[in-house]
Design a protein around this motif. Structure first.
Motif, PDB file in Angstrom:
ATOM      1  N   HIS A 128       0.812  -1.213   0.000  1.00  0.00           N
ATOM      2  CA  HIS A 128       0.000   0.000   0.000  1.00  0.00           C
ATOM      3  C   HIS A 128       0.848   1.268   0.000  1.00  0.00           C
ATOM      4  N   THR A 129       2.140   1.127  -0.088  1.00  0.00           N
ATOM      5  CA  THR A 129       2.993   2.308  -0.214  1.00  0.00           C
ATOM      6  C   THR A 129       2.963   2.877  -1.625  1.00  0.00           C
ATOM      7  N   VAL A 130       2.375   2.140  -2.569  1.00  0.00           N
ATOM      8  CA  VAL A 130       2.147   2.640  -3.927  1.00  0.00           C
ATOM      9  C   VAL A 130       0.689   2.398  -4.290  1.00  0.00           C
ATOM     10  N   GLY A 131       0.215   3.124  -5.286  1.00  0.00           N
ATOM     11  CA  GLY A 131      -1.146   2.898  -5.763  1.00  0.00           C
ATOM     12  C   GLY A 131      -2.161   3.875  -5.200  1.00  0.00           C
ATOM     13  N   MET A 132      -3.396   3.661  -5.621  1.00  0.00           N
ATOM     14  CA  MET A 132      -4.487   4.563  -5.281  1.00  0.00           C
ATOM     15  C   MET A 132      -5.628   3.776  -4.635  1.00  0.00           C
ATOM     16  N   ALA A 133      -6.493   4.495  -3.928  1.00  0.00           N
ATOM     17  CA  ALA A 133      -7.676   3.891  -3.323  1.00  0.00           C
ATOM     18  C   ALA A 133      -8.898   4.737  -3.648  1.00  0.00           C
ATOM     19  N   GLN A 134     -10.030   4.076  -3.834  1.00  0.00           N
ATOM     20  CA  GLN A 134     -11.286   4.785  -4.046  1.00  0.00           C
ATOM     21  C   GLN A 134     -11.769   5.367  -2.724  1.00  0.00           C
ATOM     22  N   CYS A 135     -12.389   6.515  -2.780  1.00  0.00           N
ATOM     23  CA  CYS A 135     -12.898   7.156  -1.557  1.00  0.00           C
ATOM     24  C   CYS A 135     -13.848   6.236  -0.792  1.00  0.00           C
ATOM     25  N   SER A 136     -14.600   5.416  -1.517  1.00  0.00           N
ATOM     26  CA  SER A 136     -15.560   4.526  -0.859  1.00  0.00           C
ATOM     27  C   SER A 136     -14.873   3.524   0.064  1.00  0.00           C
ATOM     28  N   SER A 137     -13.571   3.312  -0.117  1.00  0.00           N
ATOM     29  CA  SER A 137     -12.842   2.355   0.712  1.00  0.00           C
ATOM     30  C   SER A 137     -12.546   2.885   2.105  1.00  0.00           C
ATOM     31  N   PHE A 138     -12.626   4.193   2.294  1.00  0.00           N
ATOM     32  CA  PHE A 138     -12.282   4.759   3.598  1.00  0.00           C
ATOM     33  C   PHE A 138     -13.180   5.917   4.022  1.00  0.00           C
ATOM     34  N   SER A 139     -14.176   6.271   3.225  1.00  0.00           N
ATOM     35  CA  SER A 139     -14.993   7.446   3.542  1.00  0.00           C
ATOM     36  C   SER A 139     -15.746   7.307   4.863  1.00  0.00           C
ATOM     37  N   SER A 140     -16.013   6.067   5.293  1.00  0.00           N
ATOM     38  CA  SER A 140     -16.690   5.892   6.578  1.00  0.00           C
ATOM     39  C   SER A 140     -15.839   6.420   7.726  1.00  0.00           C
ATOM     40  N   ARG A 141     -14.516   6.429   7.552  1.00  0.00           N
ATOM     41  CA  ARG A 141     -13.637   6.970   8.582  1.00  0.00           C
ATOM     42  C   ARG A 141     -13.736   8.486   8.662  1.00  0.00           C
ATOM     43  N   LEU A 142     -14.234   9.105   7.615  1.00  0.00           N
ATOM     44  CA  LEU A 142     -14.335  10.563   7.575  1.00  0.00           C
ATOM     45  C   LEU A 142     -15.682  11.081   8.055  1.00  0.00           C
ATOM     46  N   TYR A 143     -16.742  10.281   7.816  1.00  0.00           N
ATOM     47  CA  TYR A 143     -18.089  10.822   8.023  1.00  0.00           C
ATOM     48  C   TYR A 143     -19.022   9.945   8.849  1.00  0.00           C
ATOM     49  N   GLN A 166     -10.503  15.929  -0.422  1.00  0.00           N
ATOM     50  CA  GLN A 166     -10.342  15.080  -1.597  1.00  0.00           C
ATOM     51  C   GLN A 166     -11.555  14.191  -1.833  1.00  0.00           C
ATOM     52  N   CYS A 167     -12.236  13.853  -0.769  1.00  0.00           N
ATOM     53  CA  CYS A 167     -13.406  12.974  -0.839  1.00  0.00           C
ATOM     54  C   CYS A 167     -14.578  13.646  -0.117  1.00  0.00           C
ATOM     55  N   PRO A 168     -15.190  14.656  -0.729  1.00  0.00           N
ATOM     56  CA  PRO A 168     -16.319  15.341  -0.087  1.00  0.00           C
ATOM     57  C   PRO A 168     -17.478  14.388   0.164  1.00  0.00           C
ATOM     58  N   GLN A 169     -18.231  14.678   1.207  1.00  0.00           N
ATOM     59  CA  GLN A 169     -19.333  13.790   1.577  1.00  0.00           C
ATOM     60  C   GLN A 169     -20.365  13.676   0.461  1.00  0.00           C
ATOM     61  N   SER A 173     -15.427  12.800  -6.606  1.00  0.00           N
ATOM     62  CA  SER A 173     -14.154  12.573  -5.936  1.00  0.00           C
ATOM     63  C   SER A 173     -13.238  11.805  -6.871  1.00  0.00           C
ATOM     64  N   GLN A 174     -11.955  11.895  -6.595  1.00  0.00           N
ATOM     65  CA  GLN A 174     -10.947  11.210  -7.386  1.00  0.00           C
ATOM     66  C   GLN A 174     -10.239  10.178  -6.512  1.00  0.00           C
ATOM     67  N   PRO A 175      -9.652   9.142  -7.122  1.00  0.00           N
ATOM     68  CA  PRO A 175      -8.865   8.202  -6.325  1.00  0.00           C
ATOM     69  C   PRO A 175      -7.769   8.928  -5.550  1.00  0.00           C
ATOM     70  N   VAL A 176      -7.470   8.421  -4.377  1.00  0.00           N
ATOM     71  CA  VAL A 176      -6.524   9.058  -3.460  1.00  0.00           C
ATOM     72  C   VAL A 176      -5.289   8.164  -3.329  1.00  0.00           C
ATOM     73  N   ALA A 177      -4.118   8.796  -3.294  1.00  0.00           N
ATOM     74  CA  ALA A 177      -2.865   8.044  -3.145  1.00  0.00           C
ATOM     75  C   ALA A 177      -2.832   7.324  -1.800  1.00  0.00           C
ATOM     76  N   MET A 178      -2.452   6.058  -1.824  1.00  0.00           N
ATOM     77  CA  MET A 178      -2.339   5.300  -0.582  1.00  0.00           C
ATOM     78  C   MET A 178      -1.252   5.889   0.317  1.00  0.00           C
ATOM     79  N   ASP A 179      -0.183   6.366  -0.291  1.00  0.00           N
ATOM     80  CA  ASP A 179       0.902   7.018   0.435  1.00  0.00           C
ATOM     81  C   ASP A 179       1.025   8.432  -0.105  1.00  0.00           C
ATOM     82  N   PRO A 180       0.581   9.436   0.630  1.00  0.00           N
ATOM     83  CA  PRO A 180       0.611  10.805   0.113  1.00  0.00           C
ATOM     84  C   PRO A 180       2.004  11.414   0.029  1.00  0.00           C
ATOM     85  N   VAL A 181       2.989  10.773   0.623  1.00  0.00           N
ATOM     86  CA  VAL A 181       4.344  11.325   0.658  1.00  0.00           C
ATOM     87  C   VAL A 181       5.128  10.941  -0.588  1.00  0.00           C
ATOM     88  N   THR A 182       5.230   9.642  -0.838  1.00  0.00           N
ATOM     89  CA  THR A 182       5.943   9.142  -2.024  1.00  0.00           C
ATOM     90  C   THR A 182       5.050   8.100  -2.706  1.00  0.00           C
TER      91      THR A 182
END
Length: 259
Positions: A128-143, A166-169, A173-182
């Motif tokens: 998971h240090t590379v690649g993208m995730a859909q907002c639906s995979s983690f949006s429950s943690r936000l809202y 990045q993932c408004p309620q 929304s667009q896919p989000v980087a799994m690792d925002p740093v690298t």
């Protein structure tokens, strides 16, 4: 990648759906899979050079190794000789692929059912240090986290705020980087993010909540060489799950079609 949720590493995830069957690649947990055309191109070249010799399952295993090397991972020897399965059913992903909400016990159960240890699970999570995730995979943690809803208290507030933009309620929304740093480098920043409460998926952050997995996470942050070695070893182990050899299965000439 564990390319078949139930049957093993037999190239079944490459098969296309047909009018009478929804294949694994079209199952909801696999909605973010990409790069099938890369496998097609490699297979076409191989068939021109040595018809009917190299399976789609082996092509996928070699491609995973080479893709890892291209983004900074350590190369490793890939055992060959797999043959291809001809069964691919979307429903077999249920309960066999770890959900993004899994805790450590659930992760251990799923990986353990494939013969993989907890240590191997933690190492493979580093993908998971590379690649993208859909907002639906983690949006429950936000809202809508927990029984009362709201924000996940285990997530770094600044990171949570960034993800919320990045993932408004409501809205696009667009896919989000799994690792925002690298996001395009295979390194140990995934573990550093988890240690800083910046794991994207709940299943990522869960690794810090268990003492034994947390120790491995923290160890990798200061020993990238150990991580690279452990990850390569775990990939070889995962690539041996449920393989078909000898007279089992077939060697497909077109990875998308049974034959």
């Amino acid at each position: 990648m564990l390319d078949s949720a139930c049957l093993g590493c037999d190239g079944s995830v490459l098969l296309d759906s047909t009018p009478g069957n929804q294949a694994e690649k079209d199952a909801a947990p696999n909605s973010s899979l990409r790069g099938f055309e890369v496998i097609d191109a490699a297979k076409t070249r191989l068939e021109q050079a040595c018809y009917g010799v190299v399976s789609c399952a082996d092509v996928l295993a070699f491609a995973a190794r080479d893709a890892l090397a291209l983004v900074g991972g350590s190369s490793y020897q890939v055992p060959a000789g797999r043959r291809d399965g001809n069964v691919s059913v979307a429903g077999e992903t249920n309960g066999n692929l770890p959900p993004p909400t899994a805790n450590v016990n659930q992760l251990n159960q799923i990986f353990g059912s494939k013969g993989l240890s907890q240590a191997q699970m933690v190492a493979l999570s580093g993908a998971h240090t590379v690649g993208m995730a859909q907002c639906s995979s983690f949006s429950s943690r936000l809202y809508s986290y927990g029984t009362n809803g709201g924000k996940d208290p285990s997530m770094d507030p600044a990171y949570l705020a960034t993800l919320s933009t990045q993932c408004p309620q409501s809205g696009a929304s667009q896919p989000v980087a799994m690792d925002p740093v690298t996001p395009n480098t295979f390194d140990t920043n995934y573990y550093a993010n988890v240690a800083a409460n910046r794991g994207l998926l709940a299943s990522d952050q869960a690794l810090l909540a268990d003492n034994s997995t947390a120790a491995q996470v923290l160890g990798y942050t200061t020993s990238p060489g150990t991580f690279q070695t452990d990850f390569a070893s775990a990939m070889v182990a995962m690539g041996a799950i449920g393989v078909l050899t000898g007279n089992q299965g077939t060697i497909r000439t077109n990875c998308r079609v049974v034959g």
